[in-house]
Write a protein that holds these residues in place. Structure first.
Motif, PDB file in Angstrom:
ATOM      1  N   TYR A   1      -1.320  -1.155  -3.593  1.00  0.00           N
ATOM      2  CA  TYR A   1      -1.774  -0.378  -4.741  1.00  0.00           C
ATOM      3  C   TYR A   1      -0.603   0.404  -5.316  1.00  0.00           C
ATOM      4  O   TYR A   1       0.249   0.897  -4.577  1.00  0.00           O
ATOM      5  CB  TYR A   1      -2.906   0.553  -4.322  1.00  0.00           C
ATOM      6  CG  TYR A   1      -4.094  -0.215  -3.800  1.00  0.00           C
ATOM      7  CD1 TYR A   1      -5.032  -0.738  -4.675  1.00  0.00           C
ATOM      8  CD2 TYR A   1      -4.245  -0.455  -2.439  1.00  0.00           C
ATOM      9  CE1 TYR A   1      -6.111  -1.479  -4.214  1.00  0.00           C
ATOM     10  CE2 TYR A   1      -5.312  -1.189  -1.961  1.00  0.00           C
ATOM     11  CZ  TYR A   1      -6.243  -1.702  -2.849  1.00  0.00           C
ATOM     12  OH  TYR A   1      -7.298  -2.429  -2.396  1.00  0.00           O
ATOM     13  N   LYS A   2      -0.589   0.482  -6.635  1.00  0.00           N
ATOM     14  CA  LYS A   2       0.519   1.135  -7.323  1.00  0.00           C
ATOM     15  C   LYS A   2      -0.041   2.054  -8.401  1.00  0.00           C
ATOM     16  O   LYS A   2      -1.016   1.706  -9.076  1.00  0.00           O
ATOM     17  CB  LYS A   2       1.419   0.068  -7.941  1.00  0.00           C
ATOM     18  CG  LYS A   2       2.614   0.602  -8.674  1.00  0.00           C
ATOM     19  CD  LYS A   2       3.634  -0.491  -9.011  1.00  0.00           C
ATOM     20  CE  LYS A   2       3.207  -1.325 -10.167  1.00  0.00           C
ATOM     21  NZ  LYS A   2       4.268  -2.224 -10.665  1.00  0.00           N
TER      22      LYS A   2
ATOM     23  N   THR B   1       1.468   4.181 -11.711  1.00  0.00           N
ATOM     24  CA  THR B   1       2.632   4.358 -12.577  1.00  0.00           C
ATOM     25  C   THR B   1       2.340   5.465 -13.580  1.00  0.00           C
ATOM     26  O   THR B   1       1.307   5.442 -14.253  1.00  0.00           O
ATOM     27  CB  THR B   1       2.945   3.050 -13.328  1.00  0.00           C
ATOM     28  OG1 THR B   1       3.147   2.004 -12.366  1.00  0.00           O
ATOM     29  CG2 THR B   1       4.185   3.186 -14.184  1.00  0.00           C
TER      30      THR B   1
ATOM     31  N   VAL C   1       6.888   5.512 -10.298  1.00  0.00           N
ATOM     32  CA  VAL C   1       6.023   4.560  -9.600  1.00  0.00           C
ATOM     33  C   VAL C   1       5.793   5.034  -8.175  1.00  0.00           C
ATOM     34  O   VAL C   1       6.736   5.370  -7.459  1.00  0.00           O
ATOM     35  CB  VAL C   1       6.650   3.142  -9.595  1.00  0.00           C
ATOM     36  CG1 VAL C   1       5.788   2.175  -8.808  1.00  0.00           C
ATOM     37  CG2 VAL C   1       6.880   2.658 -11.016  1.00  0.00           C
ATOM     38  N   ARG C   2       4.520   5.037  -7.768  1.00  0.00           N
ATOM     39  CA  ARG C   2       4.118   5.368  -6.396  1.00  0.00           C
ATOM     40  C   ARG C   2       3.359   4.168  -5.853  1.00  0.00           C
ATOM     41  O   ARG C   2       2.592   3.549  -6.588  1.00  0.00           O
ATOM     42  CB  ARG C   2       3.214   6.600  -6.392  1.00  0.00           C
ATOM     43  CG  ARG C   2       3.890   7.839  -6.944  1.00  0.00           C
ATOM     44  CD  ARG C   2       2.892   9.001  -7.081  1.00  0.00           C
ATOM     45  NE  ARG C   2       3.526  10.198  -7.573  1.00  0.00           N
ATOM     46  CZ  ARG C   2       4.156  11.086  -6.815  1.00  0.00           C
ATOM     47  NH1 ARG C   2       4.219  10.917  -5.507  1.00  0.00           N
ATOM     48  NH2 ARG C   2       4.721  12.141  -7.348  1.00  0.00           N
ATOM     49  N   THR C   3       3.566   3.846  -4.560  1.00  0.00           N
ATOM     50  CA  THR C   3       2.875   2.700  -3.986  1.00  0.00           C
ATOM     51  C   THR C   3       2.205   3.064  -2.665  1.00  0.00           C
ATOM     52  O   THR C   3       2.648   3.967  -1.953  1.00  0.00           O
ATOM     53  CB  THR C   3       3.836   1.519  -3.707  1.00  0.00           C
ATOM     54  OG1 THR C   3       4.722   1.882  -2.666  1.00  0.00           O
ATOM     55  CG2 THR C   3       4.596   1.101  -4.946  1.00  0.00           C
TER      56      THR C   3
ATOM     57  N   TYR D   1       2.256   6.511  -1.040  1.00  0.00           N
ATOM     58  CA  TYR D   1       2.193   7.022  -2.408  1.00  0.00           C
ATOM     59  C   TYR D   1       3.317   7.991  -2.753  1.00  0.00           C
ATOM     60  O   TYR D   1       3.242   8.737  -3.720  1.00  0.00           O
ATOM     61  CB  TYR D   1       0.816   7.597  -2.737  1.00  0.00           C
ATOM     62  CG  TYR D   1      -0.225   6.508  -2.776  1.00  0.00           C
ATOM     63  CD1 TYR D   1      -0.313   5.651  -3.862  1.00  0.00           C
ATOM     64  CD2 TYR D   1      -1.079   6.306  -1.706  1.00  0.00           C
ATOM     65  CE1 TYR D   1      -1.245   4.634  -3.886  1.00  0.00           C
ATOM     66  CE2 TYR D   1      -2.014   5.289  -1.721  1.00  0.00           C
ATOM     67  CZ  TYR D   1      -2.099   4.449  -2.812  1.00  0.00           C
ATOM     68  OH  TYR D   1      -3.016   3.432  -2.838  1.00  0.00           O
TER      69      TYR D   1
END
Length: 165
Positions: free
Chosen positions: A65-66, A68, A102-104, A109
């Motif tokens: 999961y990302k 933005t 961007v966090r994943t 996250y």
């Protein structure tokens, strides 16, 4: 220091293309537009206006999961502004997300990439997300943290690398 600030305002989050984040399927995206205004009252009674305009995109790529973040307005001909207003000294400020943040889920996250520039300060500050402990951008592993860079009042370049945890 016995100083205080009071925030009063509204924030509206619009789900642009529908769907629930918890139900996002692989290959899908969900876009939120975030708009807000607030009155900031400082301890001396002065009141200033602060604003927010962001676009937040959620995506799922095979259970990775990302999220933005991007700025969603233009100020003084500069695009990708996400926050702006006037500080306690009546000086205008704004933040520009010059490269999407961007966090994943792969990295809890934490921000793995992106650049935000804080303008209108005595010294402009650039924040680069997704760096190693030396402040170098990483792309193949989870990052150590982020790097703040600015020029001090004597004209010397300064940086600080801050760990996420």
């Amino acid at each position: 220091d016995n100083k205080s600030v009071t925030l009063n305002g509204t924030k509206t989050i619009t789900n642009v293309n529908g769907g629930l984040i918890k139900n996002i399927a692989s290959g899908e995206t969900i876009v939120h537009k975030i708009k807000g205004n607030m009155a900031v009252t400082f301890d001396d009674g002065s009141v200033r206006a602060w604003h927010i305009a962001r676009k937040r995109t959620f995506s799922n790529n095979s259970s990775v999961y990302k999220v933005t973040l991007e700025g969603d307005t233009t100020i003084a001909g500069i695009g990708n502004v996400d926050v702006w207003g006037t500080n306690r000294f009546s000086n205008p400020f704004y933040g520009v997300i010059s490269s999407p943040i961007v966090r994943t889920s792969t990295c809890d996250y934490d921000a793995v990439s992106g650049v935000k520039v804080h303008k209108g300060l005595a010294r402009e500050i650039t924040i680069t997300f997704g760096v190693d402990s030396n402040g170098d951008v990483v792309t193949s592993t989870c990052p150590f943290g982020y790097k703040a860079a600015w020029t001090n009042r004597k004209g010397a370049s300064r940086t600080a690398v801050i760990q996420y945890r």
